[in-house]
Write a protein that holds these residues in place. Sequence first.
Motif, PDB file in Angstrom:
ATOM      1  N   LEU A 131       0.818  -1.209   0.000  1.00  0.00           N
ATOM      2  CA  LEU A 131       0.000   0.000   0.000  1.00  0.00           C
ATOM      3  C   LEU A 131       0.852   1.259   0.000  1.00  0.00           C
ATOM      4  N   GLU A 132       1.999   1.220   0.679  1.00  0.00           N
ATOM      5  CA  GLU A 132       2.817   2.422   0.838  1.00  0.00           C
ATOM      6  C   GLU A 132       3.733   2.664  -0.359  1.00  0.00           C
ATOM      7  N   GLU A 133       4.323   1.603  -0.917  1.00  0.00           N
ATOM      8  CA  GLU A 133       5.321   1.777  -1.962  1.00  0.00           C
ATOM      9  C   GLU A 133       4.807   1.453  -3.362  1.00  0.00           C
ATOM     10  N   LEU A 134       3.800   0.581  -3.456  1.00  0.00           N
ATOM     11  CA  LEU A 134       3.318   0.150  -4.768  1.00  0.00           C
ATOM     12  C   LEU A 134       1.789   0.239  -4.858  1.00  0.00           C
ATOM     13  N   PRO A 135       1.219   1.382  -4.549  1.00  0.00           N
ATOM     14  CA  PRO A 135      -0.247   1.490  -4.558  1.00  0.00           C
ATOM     15  C   PRO A 135      -0.855   1.273  -5.945  1.00  0.00           C
ATOM     16  N   GLU A 136      -0.056   1.439  -7.002  1.00  0.00           N
ATOM     17  CA  GLU A 136      -0.560   1.229  -8.363  1.00  0.00           C
ATOM     18  C   GLU A 136      -0.968  -0.224  -8.601  1.00  0.00           C
ATOM     19  N   LEU A 137      -0.495  -1.131  -7.761  1.00  0.00           N
ATOM     20  CA  LEU A 137      -0.805  -2.557  -7.945  1.00  0.00           C
ATOM     21  C   LEU A 137      -2.007  -3.026  -7.125  1.00  0.00           C
ATOM     22  N   THR A 138      -2.530  -2.170  -6.286  1.00  0.00           N
ATOM     23  CA  THR A 138      -3.554  -2.633  -5.344  1.00  0.00           C
ATOM     24  C   THR A 138      -4.868  -3.012  -6.015  1.00  0.00           C
ATOM     25  N   ASP A 139      -5.156  -2.447  -7.180  1.00  0.00           N
ATOM     26  CA  ASP A 139      -6.397  -2.818  -7.867  1.00  0.00           C
ATOM     27  C   ASP A 139      -6.342  -4.251  -8.411  1.00  0.00           C
ATOM     28  N   ASP A 140      -5.138  -4.835  -8.458  1.00  0.00           N
ATOM     29  CA  ASP A 140      -4.986  -6.194  -8.994  1.00  0.00           C
ATOM     30  C   ASP A 140      -5.182  -7.270  -7.930  1.00  0.00           C
ATOM     31  N   VAL A 141      -5.333  -6.857  -6.671  1.00  0.00           N
ATOM     32  CA  VAL A 141      -5.607  -7.796  -5.580  1.00  0.00           C
ATOM     33  C   VAL A 141      -6.776  -7.249  -4.780  1.00  0.00           C
ATOM     34  N   GLU A 142      -7.286  -8.035  -3.862  1.00  0.00           N
ATOM     35  CA  GLU A 142      -8.346  -7.531  -2.996  1.00  0.00           C
ATOM     36  C   GLU A 142      -7.728  -6.745  -1.845  1.00  0.00           C
ATOM     37  N   PRO A 143      -8.409  -5.685  -1.376  1.00  0.00           N
ATOM     38  CA  PRO A 143      -7.842  -4.869  -0.288  1.00  0.00           C
ATOM     39  C   PRO A 143      -7.760  -5.616   1.037  1.00  0.00           C
ATOM     40  N   HIS A 144      -8.599  -6.634   1.183  1.00  0.00           N
ATOM     41  CA  HIS A 144      -8.557  -7.515   2.349  1.00  0.00           C
ATOM     42  C   HIS A 144      -9.264  -8.799   1.959  1.00  0.00           C
ATOM     43  N   VAL A 145      -9.126  -9.822   2.766  1.00  0.00           N
ATOM     44  CA  VAL A 145      -9.782 -11.100   2.494  1.00  0.00           C
ATOM     45  C   VAL A 145     -11.096 -11.099   3.269  1.00  0.00           C
ATOM     46  N   SER A 146     -12.194 -10.964   2.555  1.00  0.00           N
ATOM     47  CA  SER A 146     -13.480 -10.645   3.195  1.00  0.00           C
ATOM     48  C   SER A 146     -13.895 -11.687   4.229  1.00  0.00           C
ATOM     49  N   TRP A 147     -13.738 -12.984   3.904  1.00  0.00           N
ATOM     50  CA  TRP A 147     -14.173 -13.999   4.869  1.00  0.00           C
ATOM     51  C   TRP A 147     -13.285 -14.018   6.122  1.00  0.00           C
ATOM     52  N   MET A 148     -12.001 -13.654   5.977  1.00  0.00           N
ATOM     53  CA  MET A 148     -11.121 -13.573   7.145  1.00  0.00           C
ATOM     54  C   MET A 148     -11.460 -12.346   7.978  1.00  0.00           C
ATOM     55  N   SER A 149     -11.716 -11.229   7.313  1.00  0.00           N
ATOM     56  CA  SER A 149     -12.102 -10.010   8.031  1.00  0.00           C
ATOM     57  C   SER A 149     -13.400 -10.219   8.793  1.00  0.00           C
ATOM     58  N   ASP A 150     -14.342 -10.945   8.172  1.00  0.00           N
ATOM     59  CA  ASP A 150     -15.604 -11.247   8.855  1.00  0.00           C
ATOM     60  C   ASP A 150     -15.377 -12.192  10.033  1.00  0.00           C
ATOM     61  N   ALA A 151     -14.529 -13.180   9.847  1.00  0.00           N
ATOM     62  CA  ALA A 151     -14.264 -14.152  10.910  1.00  0.00           C
ATOM     63  C   ALA A 151     -13.643 -13.484  12.130  1.00  0.00           C
ATOM     64  N   LEU A 152     -12.754 -12.511  11.896  1.00  0.00           N
ATOM     65  CA  LEU A 152     -12.041 -11.867  12.995  1.00  0.00           C
ATOM     66  C   LEU A 152     -12.695 -10.566  13.462  1.00  0.00           C
ATOM     67  N   GLY A 153     -13.613 -10.035  12.642  1.00  0.00           N
ATOM     68  CA  GLY A 153     -14.260  -8.777  13.009  1.00  0.00           C
ATOM     69  C   GLY A 153     -13.331  -7.580  12.913  1.00  0.00           C
ATOM     70  N   LYS A 154     -12.359  -7.639  12.001  1.00  0.00           N
ATOM     71  CA  LYS A 154     -11.416  -6.526  11.845  1.00  0.00           C
ATOM     72  C   LYS A 154     -10.794  -6.587  10.467  1.00  0.00           C
ATOM     73  N   LEU A 155     -10.181  -5.485  10.060  1.00  0.00           N
ATOM     74  CA  LEU A 155      -9.432  -5.419   8.810  1.00  0.00           C
ATOM     75  C   LEU A 155      -7.954  -5.696   9.087  1.00  0.00           C
ATOM     76  N   PRO A 156      -7.177  -6.054   8.067  1.00  0.00           N
ATOM     77  CA  PRO A 156      -5.765  -6.343   8.312  1.00  0.00           C
ATOM     78  C   PRO A 156      -4.993  -5.101   8.740  1.00  0.00           C
ATOM     79  N   ASP A 157      -3.976  -5.342   9.583  1.00  0.00           N
ATOM     80  CA  ASP A 157      -3.073  -4.266   9.996  1.00  0.00           C
ATOM     81  C   ASP A 157      -2.114  -3.882   8.879  1.00  0.00           C
ATOM     82  N   ALA A 158      -1.776  -4.850   8.025  1.00  0.00           N
ATOM     83  CA  ALA A 158      -0.791  -4.586   6.973  1.00  0.00           C
ATOM     84  C   ALA A 158      -1.032  -5.519   5.792  1.00  0.00           C
ATOM     85  N   VAL A 159      -0.689  -5.020   4.599  1.00  0.00           N
ATOM     86  CA  VAL A 159      -0.719  -5.822   3.368  1.00  0.00           C
ATOM     87  C   VAL A 159       0.673  -5.688   2.746  1.00  0.00           C
ATOM     88  N   ASN A 160       1.391  -6.802   2.669  1.00  0.00           N
ATOM     89  CA  ASN A 160       2.807  -6.780   2.288  1.00  0.00           C
ATOM     90  C   ASN A 160       3.051  -7.453   0.942  1.00  0.00           C
TER      91      ASN A 160
END
Length: 332
Positions: A131-160
């Motif tokens: 997200l910080e260095e290569l934001p141009e690539l973020t449209d090619d992946v999902e911003p978070h994994v929806s079923w994991m975010s739902d399971a944990l009740g939160k969004l990821p702290d980091a996407v590497n």
Amino acid sequence: MESVKKRVTEFSLEAHDLYLNQSVPYLEESPDPLQFYRDWIGPNKPCIIRNACSHWPALTRWTPEYLRETVGSKVVSVAVTPHGYADAVNGDRFVMPEERPMSFSSVLDVIEGKQHRGGVFYVQKQCSNLLEELPELTDDVEPHVSWMSDALGKLPDAVNFWFGEERAVTSMHKDHYENLYCVISGEKTFLLLPPTDRPFIPYGVYQPAVYHQREDGEFEVVDQRDSEKVPWIPLDPLDPDLDRYPEYRKARPLRCSVKAGEMLYLPSLWFHHVQQSHGCIAVNFWYDMEYDIKYNYFQLLEGLSTMTSQQHDVIGETRTERSKDLKHVDRK
């Protein structure tokens, strides 16, 4: 102390007998959030999910040509080491890589063999470098994994974002995150150990240092004298020194390979060592773990493991000194 050591050993072996798998299981599709929490997050067990990210555009788009055109001019932080081991024990030092800013095109040149520079190169900076260095690539992946975010009740702290040479290796360590590791191209090979194997895993405390490549191309190790010492695992699980670390014989590592389009769920506090195919690209999502009773129990196990290993070290040193004394007497 021997009774404590015996009990923590039994504790670890019981975990393997009661609930841990002998291999990493596969799920064939993205799971239901509640079911995933019940089957994998709650029990703290890894699994590989097939077809969980195979629909991402990145799997077909992220060719060298596309990456050059889209992010070739972007400057990214690259870990450079003499042999591929970054953030690892080297002798009596914990040595971190030289962090070198490079254009992404230059990184591609190294990976493709168009440029020959000394050292091993790996784009591995965390703290959400996608997200910080290569934001141009973020449209090619999902911003978070929806079923994991739902399971944990939160969004990821980091996407590497991870990209590097075959010789780049991640030394064995653990993280305080629920980790979803998604391979875009190539293959990652993981060696995993559960938190309950902590009594068998050696730790030391090391002076931190960093690699620095001189103008002549050679690497030197530069101490970070003002930094606190770092606790780290000195053992190489691919070639363990069992004479020095005999307790590791009792560990039961799991090995698995994660291929393009597959996603590894790596639970919090699991120890892991990682290798990769040349030019492998991956994206991972770090979700902060819950600091609940599971974490408290692990802290207790870690404290007991440290106490018993220190006792073992003292006994070993005493025996060594006695042996030296006896040899000295024999010579007289």
